[in-house]
Design a protein around this motif. Sequence first.
Motif, PDB file in Angstrom:
ATOM      1  N   ASP A  95       0.852  -1.180   0.000  1.00 37.22           N
ATOM      2  CA  ASP A  95       0.000   0.000   0.000  1.00 37.22           C
ATOM      3  C   ASP A  95       0.893   1.237   0.000  1.00 37.22           C
ATOM      4  OD1 ASP A  95      -2.911   1.112   0.742  1.00 37.22           O
ATOM      5  OD2 ASP A  95      -1.437   2.176   1.966  1.00 37.22           O
ATOM      6  N   ALA A  96       0.634   2.171  -0.899  1.00 34.27           N
ATOM      7  CA  ALA A  96       1.493   3.345  -1.023  1.00 34.27           C
ATOM      8  C   ALA A  96       1.519   4.173   0.257  1.00 34.27           C
ATOM      9  CB  ALA A  96       1.026   4.205  -2.197  1.00 34.27           C
ATOM     10  N   ARG A  97       0.381   4.300   0.929  1.00 33.43           N
ATOM     11  CA  ARG A  97       0.334   5.082   2.171  1.00 33.43           C
ATOM     12  C   ARG A  97       1.158   4.410   3.262  1.00 33.43           C
ATOM     13  NH1 ARG A  97      -2.671   5.131   6.916  1.00 33.43           N
ATOM     14  NH2 ARG A  97      -3.050   7.212   7.824  1.00 33.43           N
ATOM     15  N   VAL A  98       1.025   3.091   3.373  1.00 33.57           N
ATOM     16  CA  VAL A  98       1.792   2.350   4.376  1.00 33.57           C
ATOM     17  C   VAL A  98       3.290   2.515   4.111  1.00 33.57           C
ATOM     18  CG1 VAL A  98       2.345   0.057   5.259  1.00 33.57           C
ATOM     19  CG2 VAL A  98      -0.036   0.684   4.841  1.00 33.57           C
ATOM     20  N   PHE A  99       3.677   2.427   2.839  1.00 33.21           N
ATOM     21  CA  PHE A  99       5.093   2.587   2.510  1.00 33.21           C
ATOM     22  C   PHE A  99       5.585   3.985   2.871  1.00 33.21           C
ATOM     23  CE2 PHE A  99       8.448   4.057  -0.312  1.00 33.21           C
ATOM     24  CZ  PHE A  99       9.424   3.117  -0.055  1.00 33.21           C
ATOM     25  N   GLY A 121      12.308  -6.497  -0.560  1.00 34.74           N
ATOM     26  CA  GLY A 121      12.622  -5.880  -1.846  1.00 34.74           C
ATOM     27  C   GLY A 121      11.421  -5.809  -2.772  1.00 34.74           C
ATOM     28  N   LEU A 122      10.672  -6.895  -2.874  1.00 33.78           N
ATOM     29  CA  LEU A 122       9.512  -6.918  -3.751  1.00 33.78           C
ATOM     30  C   LEU A 122       8.371  -6.080  -3.185  1.00 33.78           C
ATOM     31  CD1 LEU A 122       9.605 -10.653  -4.874  1.00 33.78           C
ATOM     32  CD2 LEU A 122      10.219  -8.639  -6.220  1.00 33.78           C
ATOM     33  N   TRP A 123       8.282  -6.011  -1.844  1.00 35.64           N
ATOM     34  CA  TRP A 123       7.264  -5.157  -1.216  1.00 35.64           C
ATOM     35  C   TRP A 123       7.493  -3.695  -1.587  1.00 35.64           C
ATOM     36  CZ3 TRP A 123       7.939  -1.489   2.884  1.00 35.64           C
ATOM     37  CH2 TRP A 123       6.735  -0.963   3.384  1.00 35.64           C
ATOM     38  N   ILE A 124       8.740  -3.259  -1.541  1.00 34.68           N
ATOM     39  CA  ILE A 124       9.056  -1.878  -1.923  1.00 34.68           C
ATOM     40  C   ILE A 124       8.695  -1.641  -3.391  1.00 34.68           C
ATOM     41  CG2 ILE A 124      10.952  -0.252  -2.302  1.00 34.68           C
ATOM     42  CD1 ILE A 124      12.281  -1.431   0.216  1.00 34.68           C
ATOM     43  N   GLU A 125       9.029  -2.592  -4.252  1.00 32.21           N
ATOM     44  CA  GLU A 125       8.684  -2.464  -5.671  1.00 32.21           C
ATOM     45  C   GLU A 125       7.176  -2.329  -5.846  1.00 32.21           C
ATOM     46  OE1 GLU A 125      10.599  -2.375  -8.362  1.00 32.21           O
ATOM     47  OE2 GLU A 125      12.553  -2.751  -7.466  1.00 32.21           O
ATOM     48  N   GLY A 126       6.427  -3.169  -5.135  1.00 27.83           N
ATOM     49  CA  GLY A 126       4.978  -3.151  -5.266  1.00 27.83           C
ATOM     50  C   GLY A 126       4.354  -1.867  -4.759  1.00 27.83           C
ATOM     51  N   CYS A 127       4.901  -1.336  -3.670  1.00 28.36           N
ATOM     52  CA  CYS A 127       4.365  -0.094  -3.110  1.00 28.36           C
ATOM     53  C   CYS A 127       4.666   1.104  -3.996  1.00 28.36           C
ATOM     54  CB  CYS A 127       4.945   0.146  -1.715  1.00 28.36           C
ATOM     55  SG  CYS A 127       4.329  -0.977  -0.430  1.00 28.36           S
ATOM     56  N   LEU A 128       5.862   1.136  -4.564  1.00 28.67           N
ATOM     57  CA  LEU A 128       6.291   2.301  -5.337  1.00 28.67           C
ATOM     58  C   LEU A 128       5.794   2.292  -6.781  1.00 28.67           C
ATOM     59  CD1 LEU A 128       9.995   2.787  -4.174  1.00 28.67           C
ATOM     60  CD2 LEU A 128       7.998   4.140  -3.542  1.00 28.67           C
ATOM     61  N   ALA A 129       5.672   1.102  -7.357  1.00 31.80           N
ATOM     62  CA  ALA A 129       5.328   1.034  -8.781  1.00 31.80           C
ATOM     63  C   ALA A 129       4.486  -0.186  -9.090  1.00 31.80           C
ATOM     64  CB  ALA A 129       6.609   1.036  -9.621  1.00 31.80           C
ATOM     65  N   GLY A 130       3.473  -0.412  -8.280  1.00 34.88           N
ATOM     66  CA  GLY A 130       2.648  -1.605  -8.441  1.00 34.88           C
ATOM     67  C   GLY A 130       1.965  -1.702  -9.789  1.00 34.88           C
ATOM     68  N   ASP A 131       1.712  -0.557 -10.438  1.00 41.23           N
ATOM     69  CA  ASP A 131       0.974  -0.556 -11.701  1.00 41.23           C
ATOM     70  C   ASP A 131       1.779  -1.109 -12.875  1.00 41.23           C
ATOM     71  OD1 ASP A 131       2.532   1.851 -11.277  1.00 41.23           O
ATOM     72  OD2 ASP A 131       1.696   2.573 -13.173  1.00 41.23           O
ATOM     73  N   ILE A 132       3.090  -1.234 -12.717  1.00 42.41           N
ATOM     74  CA  ILE A 132       3.895  -1.722 -13.850  1.00 42.41           C
ATOM     75  C   ILE A 132       4.064  -3.244 -13.828  1.00 42.41           C
ATOM     76  CG2 ILE A 132       5.158   0.473 -13.899  1.00 42.41           C
ATOM     77  CD1 ILE A 132       7.602  -1.020 -12.828  1.00 42.41           C
ATOM     78  N   PHE A 133       3.508  -3.896 -12.827  1.00 42.58           N
ATOM     79  CA  PHE A 133       3.612  -5.356 -12.733  1.00 42.58           C
ATOM     80  C   PHE A 133       2.284  -6.009 -13.086  1.00 42.58           C
ATOM     81  CE2 PHE A 133       6.584  -3.600  -9.561  1.00 42.58           C
ATOM     82  CZ  PHE A 133       7.776  -4.054 -10.105  1.00 42.58           C
ATOM     83  N   GLU A 134       2.362  -7.207 -13.627  1.00 44.90           N
ATOM     84  CA  GLU A 134       1.155  -7.985 -13.902  1.00 44.90           C
ATOM     85  C   GLU A 134       0.545  -8.453 -12.585  1.00 44.90           C
ATOM     86  OE1 GLU A 134      -0.226  -8.481 -16.834  1.00 44.90           O
ATOM     87  OE2 GLU A 134       1.352  -7.335 -17.850  1.00 44.90           O
ATOM     88  N   PRO A 135      -0.767  -8.659 -12.540  1.00 43.90           N
ATOM     89  CA  PRO A 135      -1.396  -9.167 -11.315  1.00 43.90           C
ATOM     90  C   PRO A 135      -0.744 -10.479 -10.865  1.00 43.90           C
ATOM     91  CG  PRO A 135      -3.075  -8.415 -12.849  1.00 43.90           C
ATOM     92  CD  PRO A 135      -1.766  -8.369 -13.593  1.00 43.90           C
ATOM     93  N   GLY A 136      -0.331 -10.535  -9.628  1.00 48.10           N
ATOM     94  CA  GLY A 136       0.280 -11.742  -9.085  1.00 48.10           C
ATOM     95  C   GLY A 136       1.733 -11.947  -9.467  1.00 48.10           C
ATOM     96  N   GLU A 137       2.311 -11.037 -10.251  1.00 47.37           N
ATOM     97  CA  GLU A 137       3.686 -11.232 -10.722  1.00 47.37           C
ATOM     98  C   GLU A 137       4.696 -11.217  -9.588  1.00 47.37           C
ATOM     99  OE1 GLU A 137       6.731  -9.513 -14.172  1.00 47.37           O
ATOM    100  OE2 GLU A 137       4.934  -8.364 -13.618  1.00 47.37           O
TER     101      GLU A 137
END
Length: 216
Positions: free
Chosen positions: A109-113, A177-193
Amino acid sequence: MTDGPSRRKFRREGEERRRQDLIEATLDCVAERGLQGATVRAIALRAGVTAGLIRHYFPGKEELLQAAYAAIVGRMTEQAKAALAMEGAGPRRRLAAFVAANLGPPVVDARVFSLWAGFIGRASSDPALATAHREGYLGFRDEVEALVGEVLRAEGRAAGKAELRRHAIAINAIIDGLWIEGCLAGDIFEPGELVEIAIATVEALLGLNLREEEKT
C-alpha cells in the motif's frame, strides 16, 4: 460490590481505545504532513482532543511517534500472519501463503510505505525508534524462521539454528525488496507477478515446490 470491578474494566477498555485513536490520528498526520508537521497540536486537532489529554497517555511527541511506528509494523505482520489460518494446509502451503500475503493488499500500500519510509528515515537519530524498528524486524524474521523450520521438519530435513537463520534473513530480504517495488510502482507489474517471483525464489532457496500438495 459488583459495580466496582465492572466500572474499572470499562475504564481500562475505554483508555486503551482512546490510546489507539491517538495512534491512528498520529499516523494520519504523518501521512499528510510528514514527521515534522505531525505536532502534538496537529495530532490533538485530528483526534478531536486537547494536547493535555495526549500527554496523559504519552509523555511527548517522541513516545507517540514510537508507538505509532510499532503499531504500523505490528499491523503489517499480523495481516500477513492471518493468511496462515488455512484449514488442513501443510507447512509448504502455509509458507507460500505467508509470502503471498506480504506482497498484496493491504500490506502492499502506497500510504503504508510512505509512513514506513518516513519513520525509517528518522531511526538513525532516534534510538527509541531504532529499537522499535529492530524489534519489528526481528519479530517478523522469527515468524519466517518458524515457518521454514516447519517446512524442513515435514520434509525430514534436519536444519540447525544457523541454517534457519540464514534462510529467514534471505526470505525476509526477498519479501522486503519486492514489497518496496509493489508499493512504489505496483501498476507496472502484472497481477500476481511479484507473488510468483517471490515464491519461485523461495522455492529455489529451499529446493522445494511450496505449492505442491504435501503427501499425507
